[in-house]
Write a protein that holds these residues in place. Structure first.
Motif, PDB file in Angstrom:
ATOM      1  N   VAL A  56       0.833  -1.206   0.000  1.00 20.84           N
ATOM      2  CA  VAL A  56       0.000   0.000   0.000  1.00 20.84           C
ATOM      3  C   VAL A  56       0.870   1.259   0.000  1.00 20.84           C
ATOM      4  N   ALA A  57       1.924   1.264   0.799  1.00 21.26           N
ATOM      5  CA  ALA A  57       2.830   2.420   0.849  1.00 21.26           C
ATOM      6  C   ALA A  57       3.495   2.643  -0.509  1.00 21.26           C
ATOM      7  N   ALA A  58       3.869   1.563  -1.188  1.00 18.79           N
ATOM      8  CA  ALA A  58       4.497   1.677  -2.503  1.00 18.79           C
ATOM      9  C   ALA A  58       3.530   2.208  -3.558  1.00 18.79           C
ATOM     10  N   CYS A  59       2.233   2.044  -3.320  1.00 19.06           N
ATOM     11  CA  CYS A  59       1.207   2.510  -4.265  1.00 19.06           C
ATOM     12  C   CYS A  59       0.696   3.908  -3.948  1.00 19.06           C
ATOM     13  N   GLY A  60       1.200   4.547  -2.925  1.00 20.60           N
ATOM     14  CA  GLY A  60       0.760   5.892  -2.601  1.00 20.60           C
ATOM     15  C   GLY A  60      -0.106   6.018  -1.375  1.00 20.60           C
ATOM     16  N   GLY A  61      -0.400   4.920  -0.706  1.00 28.65           N
ATOM     17  CA  GLY A  61      -1.106   5.002   0.571  1.00 28.65           C
ATOM     18  C   GLY A  61      -0.131   5.460   1.652  1.00 28.65           C
ATOM     19  N   THR A  62      -0.649   5.915   2.777  1.00 30.09           N
ATOM     20  CA  THR A  62       0.187   6.383   3.876  1.00 30.09           C
ATOM     21  C   THR A  62      -0.003   5.475   5.078  1.00 30.09           C
ATOM     22  N   VAL A  63       1.057   4.781   5.471  1.00 30.81           N
ATOM     23  CA  VAL A  63       0.995   3.924   6.651  1.00 30.81           C
ATOM     24  C   VAL A  63       1.040   4.833   7.873  1.00 30.81           C
ATOM     25  N   THR A  64      -0.005   4.763   8.704  1.00 31.88           N
ATOM     26  CA  THR A  64      -0.054   5.600   9.905  1.00 31.88           C
ATOM     27  C   THR A  64       0.403   4.849  11.144  1.00 31.88           C
TER      28      THR A  64
END
Length: 132
Positions: A90-98
């Motif tokens: 997800v982080a590699a696709c543009g999501g932000t790990v919170t």
């Protein structure tokens, strides 16, 4: 009312961008839809992406500010390793790990991410959850 949710609709700022994230990054099965809305089939529940403006107008509401919306969507997986792998993807696709994956006080393992339009998701491994 029967105990089920048929459809979850997220009001989004950029339909094309968020549709690409859910389809290409998360790999959700997209249904054929008109250009103004996107549907994904998630078993017996569908997820809809629709412009925030269209959704608030349809509901007879005024658009509000941004920030935490007071809820999180959740996806349960089979193992802690799967939580970590999906968060990295997800982080590699543009999501932000919170919150990175970590053991929980309820005996599982979970982490959180925010999609490109600000919706909060929990990724969890719950050894007692029956639907994985």
């Amino acid at each position: 009312m029967e105990p089920r949710i048929s459809l979850i609709t997220l009001g989004v700022a950029d339909l094309d961008r968020v549709t690409r994230f859910y389809e290409e990054c998360l790999g959700l099965p997209r249904l054929e839809t008109p250009p103004s809305i996107t549907f994904f089939e998630l078993g017996k529940t569908w997820l809809a992406l629709w412009s925030s403006e269209s959704l608030t107008t349809d509901a007879g509401l005024a658009p509000e500010g941004s920030g935490f919306r007071g809820f999180a969507l959740a996806h349960n997986v089979r193992s802690p390793a799967e939580v970590d792998a999906l968060l990295a993807h997800v982080a590699a696709c543009g999501g932000t790990v919170t919150k990175p994956g970590q053991p929980t006080d309820w005996g599982g393992y979970s982490g959180y991410f925010i999609d490109p339009d600000g919706f909060l998701w929990e990724l969890a491994h719950n050894p007692d959850f029956p639907h994985v």
